[in-house]
Design a protein around this motif. Structure first.
Motif, PDB file in Angstrom:
ATOM      1  N   GLU A   1      70.967 -76.424 -57.726  1.00 16.21           N
ATOM      2  CA  GLU A   1      69.528 -76.054 -58.011  1.00 16.21           C
ATOM      3  C   GLU A   1      69.100 -75.023 -57.142  1.00 16.21           C
ATOM      4  OE1 GLU A   1      66.888 -79.537 -57.791  1.00 16.21           O
ATOM      5  OE2 GLU A   1      68.018 -80.661 -59.123  1.00 16.21           O
ATOM      6  N   GLY A   2      69.109 -73.691 -57.833  1.00 11.99           N
ATOM      7  CA  GLY A   2      69.044 -72.583 -56.733  1.00 11.99           C
ATOM      8  C   GLY A   2      70.031 -72.572 -55.812  1.00 11.99           C
ATOM      9  N   ASP A   3      69.236 -72.347 -54.618  1.00  8.94           N
ATOM     10  CA  ASP A   3      70.291 -72.119 -53.305  1.00  8.94           C
ATOM     11  C   ASP A   3      70.656 -73.516 -52.842  1.00  8.94           C
ATOM     12  OD1 ASP A   3      70.080 -69.465 -53.441  1.00  8.94           O
ATOM     13  OD2 ASP A   3      68.611 -69.425 -51.766  1.00  8.94           O
ATOM     14  N   MET A   4      70.271 -74.578 -53.376  1.00  7.69           N
ATOM     15  CA  MET A   4      70.494 -76.131 -52.877  1.00  7.69           C
ATOM     16  C   MET A   4      71.743 -76.576 -53.566  1.00  7.69           C
ATOM     17  SD  MET A   4      68.574 -76.519 -50.475  1.00  7.69           S
ATOM     18  CE  MET A   4      68.984 -78.131 -50.291  1.00  7.69           C
TER      19      MET A   4
ATOM     20  N   GLN B   1      84.417 -80.561 -46.071  1.00  8.61           N
ATOM     21  CA  GLN B   1      84.718 -79.073 -45.478  1.00  8.61           C
ATOM     22  C   GLN B   1      83.394 -78.554 -45.546  1.00  8.61           C
ATOM     23  OE1 GLN B   1      86.527 -76.048 -47.758  1.00  8.61           O
ATOM     24  NE2 GLN B   1      88.450 -76.013 -46.299  1.00  8.61           N
ATOM     25  N   GLN B   2      82.747 -78.068 -44.501  1.00  3.84           N
ATOM     26  CA  GLN B   2      81.638 -77.109 -44.774  1.00  3.84           C
ATOM     27  C   GLN B   2      81.699 -75.782 -45.355  1.00  3.84           C
ATOM     28  OE1 GLN B   2      78.352 -77.743 -41.981  1.00  3.84           O
ATOM     29  NE2 GLN B   2      78.209 -75.526 -41.978  1.00  3.84           N
ATOM     30  N   PRO B   3      81.263 -75.385 -46.423  1.00  2.61           N
ATOM     31  CA  PRO B   3      81.590 -74.239 -47.122  1.00  2.61           C
ATOM     32  C   PRO B   3      81.166 -73.052 -45.983  1.00  2.61           C
ATOM     33  CG  PRO B   3      80.363 -75.745 -48.800  1.00  2.61           C
ATOM     34  CD  PRO B   3      80.379 -76.311 -47.423  1.00  2.61           C
ATOM     35  N   LEU B   4      81.609 -71.999 -46.202  1.00  2.00           N
ATOM     36  CA  LEU B   4      81.253 -70.839 -45.443  1.00  2.00           C
ATOM     37  C   LEU B   4      80.023 -70.346 -45.717  1.00  2.00           C
ATOM     38  CD1 LEU B   4      82.714 -68.816 -43.335  1.00  2.00           C
ATOM     39  CD2 LEU B   4      83.065 -67.282 -45.308  1.00  2.00           C
ATOM     40  N   GLY B   5      79.278 -70.007 -44.890  1.00  2.00           N
ATOM     41  CA  GLY B   5      77.732 -69.859 -44.853  1.00  2.00           C
ATOM     42  C   GLY B   5      76.738 -70.952 -45.267  1.00  2.00           C
ATOM     43  N   ALA B   6      77.045 -72.241 -45.216  1.00  2.00           N
ATOM     44  CA  ALA B   6      76.458 -73.267 -45.600  1.00  2.00           C
ATOM     45  C   ALA B   6      75.294 -73.397 -44.758  1.00  2.00           C
ATOM     46  CB  ALA B   6      77.103 -74.473 -45.760  1.00  2.00           C
ATOM     47  N   LEU B   7      73.800 -73.846 -45.004  1.00  2.00           N
ATOM     48  CA  LEU B   7      72.874 -74.097 -44.190  1.00  2.00           C
ATOM     49  C   LEU B   7      72.275 -75.252 -44.215  1.00  2.00           C
ATOM     50  CD1 LEU B   7      71.300 -70.376 -44.576  1.00  2.00           C
ATOM     51  CD2 LEU B   7      72.758 -71.296 -42.575  1.00  2.00           C
TER      52      LEU B   7
ATOM     53  N   ARG C   1      72.289 -75.973 -48.253  1.00  2.00           N
ATOM     54  CA  ARG C   1      71.944 -74.745 -48.913  1.00  2.00           C
ATOM     55  C   ARG C   1      72.750 -73.383 -48.635  1.00  2.00           C
ATOM     56  NH1 ARG C   1      68.459 -70.511 -46.799  1.00  2.00           N
ATOM     57  NH2 ARG C   1      68.072 -71.792 -45.118  1.00  2.00           N
ATOM     58  N   ARG C   2      72.995 -72.620 -49.662  1.00  2.00           N
ATOM     59  CA  ARG C   2      73.880 -71.542 -49.756  1.00  2.00           C
ATOM     60  C   ARG C   2      73.457 -70.431 -50.587  1.00  2.00           C
ATOM     61  NH1 ARG C   2      79.798 -70.463 -51.484  1.00  2.00           N
ATOM     62  NH2 ARG C   2      80.562 -69.698 -49.731  1.00  2.00           N
ATOM     63  N   THR C   3      73.383 -69.271 -49.943  1.00  2.00           N
ATOM     64  CA  THR C   3      72.734 -68.121 -50.543  1.00  2.00           C
ATOM     65  C   THR C   3      73.840 -67.382 -51.546  1.00  2.00           C
ATOM     66  OG1 THR C   3      72.850 -66.914 -48.756  1.00  2.00           O
ATOM     67  CG2 THR C   3      70.779 -68.120 -49.355  1.00  2.00           C
ATOM     68  N   THR C   4      75.223 -67.592 -51.590  1.00  2.00           N
ATOM     69  CA  THR C   4      76.118 -67.114 -52.224  1.00  2.00           C
ATOM     70  C   THR C   4      76.840 -68.129 -53.181  1.00  2.00           C
ATOM     71  OG1 THR C   4      77.991 -65.494 -51.934  1.00  2.00           O
ATOM     72  CG2 THR C   4      77.612 -67.235 -50.447  1.00  2.00           C
ATOM     73  N   ASP C   5      77.544 -67.676 -54.253  1.00  2.00           N
ATOM     74  CA  ASP C   5      78.344 -68.357 -55.063  1.00  2.00           C
ATOM     75  C   ASP C   5      79.939 -68.099 -54.939  1.00  2.00           C
ATOM     76  OD1 ASP C   5      76.343 -69.840 -56.400  1.00  2.00           O
ATOM     77  OD2 ASP C   5      76.056 -68.225 -57.573  1.00  2.00           O
ATOM     78  N   ILE C   6      80.143 -67.209 -53.691  1.00  2.00           N
ATOM     79  CA  ILE C   6      81.540 -66.840 -53.703  1.00  2.00           C
ATOM     80  C   ILE C   6      82.376 -68.010 -52.958  1.00  2.00           C
ATOM     81  CG2 ILE C   6      82.978 -65.002 -52.485  1.00  2.00           C
ATOM     82  CD1 ILE C   6      80.776 -63.089 -52.663  1.00  2.00           C
ATOM     83  N   PRO C   7      83.417 -68.446 -53.386  1.00  2.00           N
ATOM     84  CA  PRO C   7      84.203 -69.520 -52.766  1.00  2.00           C
ATOM     85  C   PRO C   7      84.419 -69.128 -51.382  1.00  2.00           C
ATOM     86  CG  PRO C   7      85.055 -69.046 -55.143  1.00  2.00           C
ATOM     87  CD  PRO C   7      83.894 -67.982 -54.685  1.00  2.00           C
ATOM     88  N   SER C   8      84.558 -70.107 -50.591  1.00  2.00           N
ATOM     89  CA  SER C   8      84.766 -69.720 -49.052  1.00  2.00           C
ATOM     90  C   SER C   8      86.082 -68.961 -48.838  1.00  2.00           C
ATOM     91  CB  SER C   8      85.056 -71.240 -48.357  1.00  2.00           C
ATOM     92  OG  SER C   8      83.785 -71.850 -48.432  1.00  2.00           O
TER      93      SER C   8
END
Length: 315
Positions: free
Chosen positions: A133-136, A157-163, A204-211
């Motif tokens: 849902e958006g960045d969430m 595993q926490q995705p790269l850039g996850a907040l 929350r993640r602002t990109t859709d690029i896989p880690s």
């Protein structure tokens, strides 16, 4: 009736009784429940695909006879397994298993496999498990035990850039591994047949690029932009080179090969999933050359070697 006839009848009855007893014992042994000494269910959201990579790392209890047939519940949405393998401890390598099937059940689907050793591994991509849902991002995963498990745990595993990473239950430990990503580990507990455990995760993640792709892009940027004292007067030149070298040293750890070198990457080597990545890691992803065991760069085209996280054996 002669004595010999009576003796023959008695021997026949005794033989039938023994045969029946042995048959019952064999059936009882065959029907004895399979016990897992440990099972870790690892969730890797947005690792090398937009979906969640789900990994099962299991070990049979010492008393279980080999080979053993094991069943594990998986979500109904799973259409196929990405990899099923057992651990060859002598070579420290995963060997693909062909003896498995995926069947629909009233609760979802069930993976049934036959393993010749105690440690085995299975993985699949869970379509629809990651809600955006958006960045969430949100994940709700439920596991139901089909056999007794002495030591069960979740891992994420926490995705790269996850907040703003939040989970229920709360993780009990967090560690950064050789791939640079953080791994959350959850309480260990024993499960009986039919017991379910759920895990909810949001971030929350602002990109859709896989880690994996993001890490590769960062490594390429670093390799193409050498650190210099002129560009960064506050950073000593030698230290900058050391940092760059340590980055690629970390990216090269964990790769071991025993086959002949200089061969090109076969077309049928899978390129996604943990097992596929570890197989493809033996080759240069750019030119396909077979890599040397300790090489940090491709000897053919100079491309940095990709970093694949090691598989942890069950505790």
């Amino acid at each position: 009736m002669r004595l010999s006839t009576w003796v023959g009848l008695a021997a026949g009855i005794l033989l039938l009784g023994c045969t029946g007893l042995l048959s019952c014992s064999a059936k009882a042994a065959a029907q004895s429940p399979i016990v897992l000494a440990s099972l870790t269910v690892a969730l890797w959201p947005e690792y090398d695909r937009p979906e969640v990579l789900v990994i099962y790392q299991a070990e049979l209890a010492p008393e279980v006879s080999l080979p053993a047939t094991v069943s594990i519940e998986v979500p109904a949405s799973v259409q196929q397994m990405h990899a099923v393998a057992y651990l060859n401890e002598d070579a420290n390598a995963l060997i693909s298993l062909d003896a498995f099937r995926l069947e629909a059940t009233s609760q979802g689907k069930r993976l049934t496999l036959t393993t010749p050793v105690r440690r085995f591994h299975a993985e699949y991509y869970a379509d629809g498990l990651l809600i955006r849902e958006g960045d969430m991002r949100a994940i709700h995963f439920v596991f139901t035990a089909t056999t007794t498990i002495t030591s069960f745990r979740f891992e994420v595993q926490q995705p790269l850039g996850a907040l703003d990473f939040v989970s229920d239950p709360i993780h009990v430990s967090m560690e950064q591994r050789g791939d640079g990503l953080f791994y959350m580990r959850y309480p260990v507990e024993s499960l009986t047949v039919g017991t379910s455990r759920s895990l909810r995760v949001s971030y929350r993640r602002t990109t859709d690029i896989p880690s994996f792709d993001a890490m590769h892009k960062a490594s390429e940027t670093l390799s193409n932009s050498p650190v210099s004292a002129a560009a960064n007067p506050e950073l000593p030149w030698g230290w900058g080179i050391a940092l760059t070298g340590s980055f690629f040293l970390g990216a090269g750890l964990g790769y071991f090969m025993r086959d002949r070198l200089h061969r090109k990457c076969p077309e049928n080597v899978p390129r996604t999933g943990l097992l596929g990545r570890k197989l493809a890691a033996h080759y240069c992803y750019r030119c396909g050359a077979r890599l040397y065991p300790e090489a940090l760069y491709c000897h053919s085209c100079g491309t940095p070697r990709r970093n694949i996280p090691d598989i942890e054996t069950p505790e």
